[in-house]
Design an enzyme around this catalytic site. Sequence first.
Site, short mmCIF file in Angstrom:
data_model
loop_
_atom_site.label_atom_id
_atom_site.label_comp_id
_atom_site.label_asym_id
_atom_site.label_seq_id
_atom_site.Cartn_x
_atom_site.Cartn_y
_atom_site.Cartn_z
CD GLU A 1 -7.65 4.72 6.16
OE1 GLU A 1 -8.23 3.78 5.63
OE2 GLU A 1 -8.16 5.41 7.07
CG HIS B 1 9.18 2.21 12.36
ND1 HIS B 1 9.29 0.83 12.35
CD2 HIS B 1 8.78 2.54 13.61
CE1 HIS B 1 8.98 0.37 13.54
NE2 HIS B 1 8.66 1.37 14.33
CB THR C 1 -0.97 0.04 1.19
OG1 THR C 1 -0.24 0.03 2.41
CG2 THR C 1 -1.94 -1.12 1.16
CB ALA D 1 1.05 8.93 9.56
CD GLU D 2 2.65 3.13 7.65
OE1 GLU D 2 3.22 2.49 6.77
OE2 GLU D 2 2.06 2.57 8.60
CG ASN E 1 12.21 1.61 6.82
OD1 ASN E 1 11.49 0.93 6.08
ND2 ASN E 1 12.21 1.46 8.14
#
Length: 211
Positions: free
Chosen positions: A183, A115, A18, A185-186, A113
């Site tokens: 949704e 996290h 995603t 943040a990432e 990356n």
Amino acid sequence: MLSGEKARIAVLVSGGGTNLQALLDAQKSGVIKSGEIVLVVSNNPNAYALTRAKNSGVASEILTKSGCGGQSGFEEALTGLLERNQIDLIILAGFMSILSAKFTTHWEGRIINIHPSLIPSFCGEGFYGLRVHEAALSYGVKVTGATVHYVNEIPDGGRIILQKAVDILPDDTPEILQKRVMEQAEWVLLPRAAELVSAQIIQHREEHQNV
Ligand code: GRF
């Protein structure tokens, strides 16, 4: 990389992808304009992320540790693949394998990356997937979030690039919290960081070409 070209991005994945999808969408919408996703590498032949790459017309490769005779063979094959594709920036987007110090040093400043917590909370070895959100809920923190950071030899230990906070609500389960963190943040943060670092790579290249 030649002047005027975008930073060439490889996205490393292991699962659903995603975050890869958020990157592909951000490229389409123009949020990412200084970089171009040219390669997706999966260490899991069954990762749905591979289908997402295919649907977006991005080249993909499968590389497994067992297929490469272990960690060092895997990293040598990966470096060869990245170099042949003239990759400038490696994005780990749900890549479930720890990379050695040899690899991270070779690509220093060129690997990022995502996290799913506010580092330095709930991070490091053993903190992946739902475990991160279970730990946040069992500690009882009221705010969590996501962090994009450079990758070095310490798991989740490299310099922080961007962070975004997400509220924890009274009835949260690890699954509900995981979804909210993704949704809110990432999927927002990773594309922004990809643009930021790509723009820096281009700027750095241009400064060096003008010396
Ligand atoms: C995300 O929570 C990411 O933060 C973590 O692994 C998960 C990957 O999800 N590193 P997806 O494969 O991008 O859907």
